[in-house]
Structure formats: C-alpha cells, structure tokens
Design a protein around this motif. Structure first.
Motif, short mmCIF file in Angstrom:
data_model
loop_
_atom_site.label_atom_id
_atom_site.label_comp_id
_atom_site.label_asym_id
_atom_site.label_seq_id
_atom_site.Cartn_x
_atom_site.Cartn_y
_atom_site.Cartn_z
N SER A 118 -2.93 14.48 -12.75
CA SER A 118 -3.77 14.54 -11.56
C SER A 118 -2.98 14.12 -10.33
CB SER A 118 -4.99 13.65 -11.75
OG SER A 118 -4.59 12.32 -11.97
N SER A 119 -3.58 14.32 -9.16
CA SER A 119 -2.92 14.02 -7.91
C SER A 119 -3.74 13.03 -7.10
CB SER A 119 -2.72 15.31 -7.13
OG SER A 119 -2.05 15.04 -5.93
N LEU A 120 -3.09 12.14 -6.43
CA LEU A 120 -3.73 11.17 -5.54
C LEU A 120 -3.98 11.84 -4.20
CD1 LEU A 120 -4.42 8.10 -5.21
CD2 LEU A 120 -2.14 7.86 -4.27
N SER A 148 7.59 22.85 1.78
CA SER A 148 7.30 21.68 2.62
C SER A 148 7.18 20.48 1.69
CB SER A 148 6.02 21.90 3.43
OG SER A 148 4.94 22.25 2.59
N SER A 149 7.92 19.45 2.00
CA SER A 149 7.98 18.29 1.10
C SER A 149 6.75 17.40 1.20
CB SER A 149 9.21 17.44 1.40
OG SER A 149 9.01 16.67 2.58
N SER A 150 6.58 16.60 0.17
CA SER A 150 5.56 15.55 0.22
C SER A 150 5.94 14.55 1.31
CB SER A 150 5.45 14.85 -1.14
OG SER A 150 6.66 14.21 -1.47
N VAL A 151 4.94 13.85 1.82
CA VAL A 151 5.13 12.81 2.83
C VAL A 151 4.39 11.58 2.34
CG1 VAL A 151 4.84 12.13 5.24
CG2 VAL A 151 5.25 14.54 4.67
N GLY A 161 -3.15 12.51 9.02
CA GLY A 161 -3.13 11.57 7.91
C GLY A 161 -2.96 10.14 8.38
N LEU A 162 -2.09 9.94 9.36
CA LEU A 162 -1.90 8.60 9.93
C LEU A 162 -3.15 8.17 10.69
CD1 LEU A 162 1.78 8.90 11.18
CD2 LEU A 162 0.95 7.42 9.33
N GLU A 163 -3.74 9.08 11.45
CA GLU A 163 -4.94 8.75 12.22
C GLU A 163 -6.08 8.29 11.31
OE1 GLU A 163 -5.65 12.27 14.56
OE2 GLU A 163 -4.23 11.63 16.13
N LYS A 164 -6.22 8.90 10.14
CA LYS A 164 -7.25 8.48 9.18
C LYS A 164 -7.06 7.04 8.75
CE LYS A 164 -8.25 12.99 7.18
NZ LYS A 164 -8.13 13.84 5.99
N LEU A 165 -5.84 6.53 8.88
CA LEU A 165 -5.52 5.15 8.52
C LEU A 165 -5.42 4.27 9.76
CD1 LEU A 165 -2.79 6.03 5.88
CD2 LEU A 165 -5.12 5.24 5.41
N MET A 184 0.83 -1.17 0.00
CA MET A 184 0.00 0.00 0.00
C MET A 184 0.88 1.25 0.00
SD MET A 184 -2.44 1.75 2.86
CE MET A 184 -1.06 2.45 3.68
N LEU A 185 0.49 2.21 -0.80
CA LEU A 185 1.15 3.50 -0.82
C LEU A 185 0.08 4.57 -0.66
CD1 LEU A 185 3.98 4.77 -3.01
CD2 LEU A 185 1.85 6.05 -3.01
N LYS A 186 0.34 5.54 0.21
CA LYS A 186 -0.61 6.62 0.46
C LYS A 186 0.18 7.92 0.62
CE LYS A 186 -4.57 8.46 1.80
NZ LYS A 186 -5.55 8.83 0.83
N LEU A 187 -0.24 8.92 -0.11
CA LEU A 187 0.35 10.24 0.02
C LEU A 187 -0.32 10.93 1.20
CD1 LEU A 187 2.46 11.99 -1.43
CD2 LEU A 187 0.61 12.90 -2.82
#
Length: 188
Positions: A185-187, A21-24, A50-54, A1-4
């Motif tokens: 487009s962006s994920l 600010s970089s992407s994470v 973002g982590l909490e949503k997962l 799994m990959l999630k931006l």
C-alpha cells in the motif's frame, strides 16, 4: 515526522520512458525541515499545495537532499531558495542525529539514500515497488550487479522503502518469526 508530498510517477511504453517525476518526501527532525528530491518542474504546484496542507511554505525548508542528479529528481530545487542542497558530494556535512545517509550506487555512481526512523528514501535505487518485490535492478543503471546488491542491502534493513517513482513499499517485521511481511500500500 515523515510525509510523502508526492509519490512519483513513471510511465513507460515498451522500453521508453514517456513521463517521469520523482517522489517528494518531507522529513521534520528536531533540528531541520528537509525535502528529499524535488521532482520534475511540472510537479511544482503539487509540492507547494502539499506544504500548504501542512501550514508550511518552501521558505520553511532548511535542507534539500537529492538522491542523485537526474532531472526528474532535482528540477524544483530552486523552489527552496533558503535551503542548503545536500547530495553525494557533500552529504557528510549534514549533521542531524535523526538522519543517516547511505551511499546506494547502481542506478548512478553517486546515488544516496536517506534513513529516517523506520523509513528509507531510496530515489532510483528502487524506482518502483516491483524492483523490490521482484528483486530486479532499475532499468537504467551504471552497473546491474551493483544495483542488485544495493537493492538487497536496502531490503535487508527492514525499513519502509520510499521508492523513486511509486510511493512507499511497507515492510512489517514479524517479531516472533524474524521474517519480513511485505505490504504494497501507499501512504497518502
């Protein structure tokens, strides 16, 4: 799994950078939970949410990979207290059959990129989608020609490219023609 977890941001005025600010990126392999780049300090809450949503927390991250050592890519490393930090100096120590790390110099001498499945997380080897689309070296680089060669090599892999500050640049291979169709487009 990959999630931006965060797609990054880069604000310029003329040739000056006003905000960076970089992407994470979160990658879950069978073996590890990995975060690639941890962005600037002001994005700490964005990462945690973002982590909490997962249903995850910083404690769940085993490895942090830094594509290079610029401040806007590493300021939240300390958020992941139990994680091993991987960078150019020790990337060969990472043993995960689902992850490949490539040296991608040009922006810095010690830049690395992370390949996972159909994706490559490139940090500032391609800070913006326009670097890929227009095939332009990053504005900040240690060697412009080397940066361009690295960018071309990354593009030739035919992977979806997670930029340093501008989300994901999707590439779809057209099986019948062997050409690459590009989408911007962006994920989320």
């Amino acid at each position: 799994m990959l999630k931006l977890l965060y797609e990054g941001k880069l604000v310029r005025a003329d040739s000056r950078i006003l905000e960076a600010s970089s992407s994470v990126t979160l990658i879950k392999t069978e073996r590890y939970c990995i975060v690639v780049d941890t962005s600037s300090r002001d994005k700490r809450d964005v990462i945690i949410k973002g982590l909490e949503k997962l249903n995850m927390s910083p404690r769940d991250i085993d490895i942090v990979i830094n594509t290079h050592r610029h401040w806007d890519h590493i300021e939240n490393n300390d958020l992941f207290k139990s994680a091993e930090v991987i960078n150019y100096k020790n990337y060969r120590s990472l043993k995960d059959k689902e992850i490949e790390i490539l040296e991608t110099p040009g922006h810095t001498w010690d830049s690395i990129s992370v390949v996972y499945g159909d994706y490559i997380v490139v940090g500032d080897a391609a800070p913006l989608k326009d670097n890929i689309i227009k095939e332009v070296a990053p504005g900040i680089n240690v060697d412009r020609e080397l940066a361009l060669n690295t960018l071309r090599r990354i593009k030739s892999l035919g992977k979806h490219i997670i930029t340093g500050h501008d989300g994901i640049y999707f590439q779809e291979t057209l099986l019948n023609t062997g050409r690459t169709k590009k989408s911007h487009s962006s994920l989320s």
